[in-house]
Design a protein around this motif. Structure first.
Motif, mmCIF file in Angstrom:
data_model
loop_
_atom_site.group_PDB
_atom_site.id
_atom_site.type_symbol
_atom_site.label_atom_id
_atom_site.label_comp_id
_atom_site.label_asym_id
_atom_site.label_seq_id
_atom_site.Cartn_x
_atom_site.Cartn_y
_atom_site.Cartn_z
ATOM 1 N N TYR A 205 -2.635 50.095 53.039
ATOM 2 C CA TYR A 205 -2.895 51.506 52.741
ATOM 3 C C TYR A 205 -1.547 52.177 52.543
ATOM 4 O O TYR A 205 -0.622 51.990 53.345
ATOM 5 N N ALA A 206 -1.412 52.956 51.457
ATOM 6 C CA ALA A 206 -0.152 53.630 51.142
ATOM 7 C C ALA A 206 -0.415 55.081 50.789
ATOM 8 O O ALA A 206 -1.434 55.410 50.162
ATOM 9 N N ASP A 207 0.515 55.952 51.168
ATOM 10 C CA ASP A 207 0.409 57.388 50.890
ATOM 11 C C ASP A 207 1.692 57.864 50.230
ATOM 12 O O ASP A 207 2.800 57.545 50.673
ATOM 13 N N GLN A 208 1.513 58.634 49.150
ATOM 14 C CA GLN A 208 2.636 59.250 48.459
ATOM 15 C C GLN A 208 2.328 60.728 48.264
ATOM 16 O O GLN A 208 1.636 61.130 47.323
ATOM 17 N N ASP A 209 2.794 61.544 49.198
ATOM 18 C CA ASP A 209 2.587 62.994 49.143
ATOM 19 C C ASP A 209 1.107 63.348 48.949
ATOM 20 O O ASP A 209 0.760 64.185 48.119
ATOM 21 N N GLY A 210 0.226 62.700 49.706
ATOM 22 C CA GLY A 210 -1.198 62.992 49.640
ATOM 23 C C GLY A 210 -1.982 62.122 48.686
ATOM 24 O O GLY A 210 -3.215 62.030 48.798
ATOM 25 N N ASP A 211 -1.291 61.474 47.732
ATOM 26 C CA ASP A 211 -1.970 60.523 46.849
ATOM 27 C C ASP A 211 -2.065 59.180 47.559
ATOM 28 O O ASP A 211 -1.101 58.722 48.174
ATOM 29 N N GLU A 212 -3.240 58.538 47.450
ATOM 30 C CA GLU A 212 -3.499 57.327 48.208
ATOM 31 C C GLU A 212 -3.642 56.101 47.317
ATOM 32 O O GLU A 212 -4.111 56.191 46.189
ATOM 33 N N SER A 213 -3.240 54.961 47.847
ATOM 34 C CA SER A 213 -3.462 53.667 47.216
ATOM 35 C C SER A 213 -3.873 52.696 48.313
ATOM 36 O O SER A 213 -3.337 52.745 49.421
ATOM 37 N N TRP A 214 -4.828 51.811 48.009
ATOM 38 C CA TRP A 214 -5.306 50.892 49.033
ATOM 39 C C TRP A 214 -5.793 49.588 48.396
ATOM 40 O O TRP A 214 -6.019 49.523 47.181
ATOM 41 N N GLN A 215 -5.933 48.573 49.240
ATOM 42 C CA GLN A 215 -6.387 47.268 48.775
ATOM 43 C C GLN A 215 -6.992 46.505 49.953
ATOM 44 O O GLN A 215 -6.550 46.658 51.097
ATOM 45 N N GLY A 216 -8.017 45.706 49.673
ATOM 46 C CA GLY A 216 -8.608 44.872 50.705
ATOM 47 C C GLY A 216 -9.354 43.711 50.077
ATOM 48 O O GLY A 216 -9.916 43.839 48.986
ATOM 49 N N GLY A 217 -9.343 42.549 50.756
ATOM 50 C CA GLY A 217 -10.047 41.402 50.200
ATOM 51 C C GLY A 217 -9.919 40.186 51.084
ATOM 52 O O GLY A 217 -9.422 40.257 52.222
#
Length: 283
Positions: A205-217
């Motif tokens: 899980y990553a956050d850049q000034d409120g924008d999110e990116s995520w991955q799972g598998g």
């Protein structure tokens, strides 16, 4: 009768022993190994916009020169186009390597990419066998007369916990400056992988000034012998949804083939499906 000669010889031996001891204490090893890898991708669009409907061929080549001075250290010089994950000991997630899409990387490492011709330097410090600190700095436009190596840059700090058992984890901080001299939003990320033997479950899980990116598998090791398989889903900072399923087969110790299917939904607007075959040569 030979006391004087024996004394002379003894003195010479003592001198030689002292010289050998000094050389052993200050020896400098120049053991260097060359390692290379070539990844070639054949991409076939099954369902894609008109701009991406053609079959494409892409590749990436890299050369590593690994040098050890003590046997417990490594100096690596790499020739390739830079991305941030090259600076870290582990990207934690099991899809980095077997997966064919950039998103498997994980993709947030490339979010602050300086682009163009780049130079970089990294340092990995092992506090224990399990706790490792990674530091990296990359810069572009290093020949700029006004600002030099500080014209466009990024840096990364990652603290890793790498076990021999169930859990691998890391926390990451990234920041930098764009070519126009303006700062860019920093990135804070957490990565986790659970090793269940033949199965691994991982993501980030990553956050850049409120924008999110995520991955799972999930990834499967030793799938039908010398092969592996996996599938993951995720979302980047631009709200693009990505899913990939891959199957990697080791043809021999130098060559592997990886067919994969990619599903992309850019910003929830259009669904795109691609078939990819990656051929990897390494030595």
């Amino acid at each position: 009768e030979f006391a004087a000669e024996l004394a002379t010889i003894r003195g010479r031996v003592d001198t030689l022993e002292a010289d050998v001891a000094e050389l052993e204490a200050n020896q400098f090893s120049t053991t260097t190994k060359l390692k290379g890898q070539l990844d070639a991708h054949l991409v076939v669009p099954f369902d894609a916009p008109d701009d991406f409907e053609e079959v494409t061929f892409e590749y990436r080549a890299r050369l590593n020169f690994d040098t050890s001075f003590t046997g417990e250290d490594r100096l690596r010089i790499r020739f390739q186009s830079t991305v941030s994950e090259d600076f870290v000991t582990s990207t934690i997630v099991p899809f980095d390597g077997p997966g064919v899409a950039d998103f498997s990387g994980p993709v947030f490492y490339d979010q602050l990419g300086v682009g163009g011709d780049s130079l970089g330097v990294g340092l990995n410090v092992a506090f224990t066998d399990n706790i490792i600190l990674d530091l990296g700095y990359a810069t572009a436009d290093g020949q700029d007369a006004d600002r030099g190596i500080f014209n466009e840059y990024e840096y990364i700090v990652q603290l890793n916990y790498l076990s021999d058992g169930l859990i691998d984890a890391a926390v990451t901080y990234m920041n930098g400056e764009a070519g126009d001299g303006n700062g860019v939003d920093d990135i804070i990320a957490g990565l986790l992988n659970l090793d269940l033997g033949r199965f691994e479950v991982g993501g980030y899980y990553a956050d850049q000034d409120g924008d999110e990116s995520w991955q799972g598998g999930i990834a499967v090791n030793d799938f039908f012998g010398s092969s592996s398989a996996g599938a993951y889903i995720g979302e980047d900072f631009d709200d693009d949804f990505i899913a990939e399923a891959y199957f990697s087969v080791d043809v021999n110790q130098y060559w592997s083939l990886t067919p994969a299917v990619l599903y992309v939904d850019p910003d929830g607007d259009d669904e795109e499906i691609y078939g990819v075959i990656r051929s990897t040569f390494s030595f």
